[in-house]
Enzyme design. Structure first.
Site, PDB file in Angstrom:
ATOM      1  N   LYS A  13      42.325  54.053  49.628  1.00 49.73           N
ATOM      2  CA  LYS A  13      43.287  53.682  50.678  1.00 49.73           C
ATOM      3  C   LYS A  13      44.674  53.399  50.091  1.00 49.73           C
ATOM      4  CE  LYS A  13      41.017  50.058  52.182  1.00 49.73           C
ATOM      5  NZ  LYS A  13      39.857  50.040  51.259  1.00 49.73           N
ATOM      6  N   ARG A  88      40.289  44.115  58.794  1.00 48.53           N
ATOM      7  CA  ARG A  88      39.050  44.195  58.014  1.00 48.53           C
ATOM      8  C   ARG A  88      37.898  43.544  58.755  1.00 48.53           C
ATOM      9  NH1 ARG A  88      41.288  44.741  52.513  1.00 48.53           N
ATOM     10  NH2 ARG A  88      39.650  44.822  50.962  1.00 48.53           N
ATOM     11  N   ARG A 123      40.029  51.685  37.677  1.00 48.33           N
ATOM     12  CA  ARG A 123      41.209  51.341  38.477  1.00 48.33           C
ATOM     13  C   ARG A 123      42.144  50.386  37.733  1.00 48.33           C
ATOM     14  NH1 ARG A 123      41.145  49.740  44.663  1.00 48.33           N
ATOM     15  NH2 ARG A 123      39.982  47.882  44.135  1.00 48.33           N
ATOM     16  N   ARG A 156      42.222  44.618  37.973  1.00 49.47           N
ATOM     17  CA  ARG A 156      42.124  43.514  38.933  1.00 49.47           C
ATOM     18  C   ARG A 156      40.951  42.602  38.583  1.00 49.47           C
ATOM     19  NH1 ARG A 156      42.753  46.091  44.873  1.00 49.47           N
ATOM     20  NH2 ARG A 156      41.123  44.549  45.218  1.00 49.47           N
ATOM     21  N   ARG A 167      31.963  42.631  47.293  1.00 49.36           N
ATOM     22  CA  ARG A 167      32.958  43.223  48.203  1.00 49.36           C
ATOM     23  C   ARG A 167      32.325  44.331  49.043  1.00 49.36           C
ATOM     24  NH1 ARG A 167      37.353  44.883  44.190  1.00 49.36           N
ATOM     25  NH2 ARG A 167      38.478  45.610  46.010  1.00 49.36           N
TER      26      ARG A 167
HETATM   27  P1  AMP Z   1      42.331  45.011  48.702  1.00 51.21           P
HETATM   28  O1  AMP Z   1      43.480  45.109  47.751  1.00 51.21           O
HETATM   29  O2  AMP Z   1      42.636  45.606  50.041  1.00 51.21           O
HETATM   30  O3  AMP Z   1      41.038  45.517  48.108  1.00 51.21           O
HETATM   31  O4  AMP Z   1      42.098  43.435  48.966  1.00 51.21           O
HETATM   32  C1  AMP Z   1      41.740  42.571  47.913  1.00 51.21           C
HETATM   33  C2  AMP Z   1      41.153  41.294  48.485  1.00 51.21           C
HETATM   34  O5  AMP Z   1      42.145  40.637  49.302  1.00 51.21           O
HETATM   35  C3  AMP Z   1      39.956  41.480  49.402  1.00 51.21           C
HETATM   36  O6  AMP Z   1      38.729  41.582  48.689  1.00 51.21           O
HETATM   37  C4  AMP Z   1      40.034  40.196  50.235  1.00 51.21           C
HETATM   38  O7  AMP Z   1      39.592  39.073  49.496  1.00 51.21           O
HETATM   39  C5  AMP Z   1      41.542  40.035  50.438  1.00 51.21           C
HETATM   40  N1  AMP Z   1      42.013  40.767  51.649  1.00 51.21           N
HETATM   41  C6  AMP Z   1      42.880  41.815  51.701  1.00 51.21           C
HETATM   42  N2  AMP Z   1      43.068  42.214  52.969  1.00 51.21           N
HETATM   43  C7  AMP Z   1      42.316  41.407  53.737  1.00 51.21           C
HETATM   44  C8  AMP Z   1      42.051  41.331  55.135  1.00 51.21           C
HETATM   45  N3  AMP Z   1      42.644  42.163  56.013  1.00 51.21           N
HETATM   46  N4  AMP Z   1      41.199  40.367  55.579  1.00 51.21           N
HETATM   47  C9  AMP Z   1      40.613  39.498  54.728  1.00 51.21           C
HETATM   48  N5  AMP Z   1      40.793  39.530  53.400  1.00 51.21           N
HETATM   49  C10 AMP Z   1      41.635  40.464  52.895  1.00 51.21           C
END
Ligand code: AMP
Length: 211
Positions: A13, A88, A123, A156, A167
């Site tokens: 994404k 999400r 990554r 990360r 996750r």
């Molecule tokens: P991402 O970079 O999109 O993989 O997000 C990393 C982490 O940020 C996720 O595993 C969640 O802990 C938090 N996070 C990001 N976007 C959201 C969302 N829309 N709702 C809840 N937690 C989020």
């Protein structure tokens, strides 16, 4: 164009959002990037979010809804945007709908679980600007250095195998139901995750956009 990118962690994404943002000339709103920047800056939102992110859990809906409404109200979002990593949960989708935000399309990027686990190990993200890379599939021009801003590339903290497993569990229970939610509204388009170029082509095809 108001677009949502859906997909499991590691589906691509972030990479697609960066490519589409340049091709379509609209900003990307990545809640993950916004939260990581807030943690780095030590803001109250960042402090609240950190323990959830490190544990592979979702940050509470009200925090996310606040961040997104504030960001979408900014002038550069007037001509459209790409949401990466949000909504999400069904509650987040309903909150967006209640605040009168409508979307043109929701693209779900599909990928197998084996491929996710393989990709997550490679990554890297830029600690300064959040751009994403993969040491195999999307390498930077100079190893360890961001092409876009010269920042340092790091792994990360939530890309460790056990956090990735958590996750994925959260993804299946909380986020996957959004595909049905948007299918019911006639907005869902599905593409298979391939190389970055193949995935971009497939997304532009389902959107009917020439680029
Ligand atoms: P991402 O970079 O999109 O993989 O997000 C990393 C982490 O940020 C996720 O595993 C969640 O802990 C938090 N996070 C990001 N976007 C959201 C969302 N829309 N709702 C809840 N937690 C989020």
């Amino acid at each position: 164009m108001k677009l949502i990118l859906l997909g499991a962690p590691g589906a691509g994404k972030g990479t697609q959002a960066e490519i589409l943002c340049k091709k379509l000339g609209i900003p990307t709103i990545s809640t993950g990037n916004i939260l990581r920047a807030a943690i780095k800056d030590g803001t109250p939102t960042g402090m609240k979010a950190k323990s959830f992110i490190d544990a592979g859990q979702l940050v509470p809906d009200e925090v996310i809804i606040g961040i997104v409404s504030e960001r979408l109200a900014q002038a550069d979002c007037a001509g459209g945007y790409i949401l990466d990593g949000v909504p999400r949960t069904i509650a987040q989708a309903e909150a967006l709908e209640r605040s009168g935000i409508a979307f043109d399309a929701v693209v779900s990027i599909e990928i197998s679980e084996d491929e996710i686990l393989r990709r997550m190990g490679g990554r890297r993200v830029c600690e300064a600007c959040g751009s994403s890379y993969n040491v195999d599939a999307v390498p930077p021009r100079v190893p360890g250095i961001c092409d876009n801003c010269g920042g340092k590339l790091i792994q990360r903290r939530d890309d460790t195998p056990e956090t990735v497993r958590e996750r994925l569990r959260v993804y299946h229970s909380e986020t996957e139901p959004l595909a049905g939610y948007y299918a019911q509204r006639g907005l869902l388009r599905t593409v298979k995750s391939g190389t970055p170029e193949e995935t971009t082509r497939a997304i532009l095809d389902v959107l009917g956009v020439e680029a």
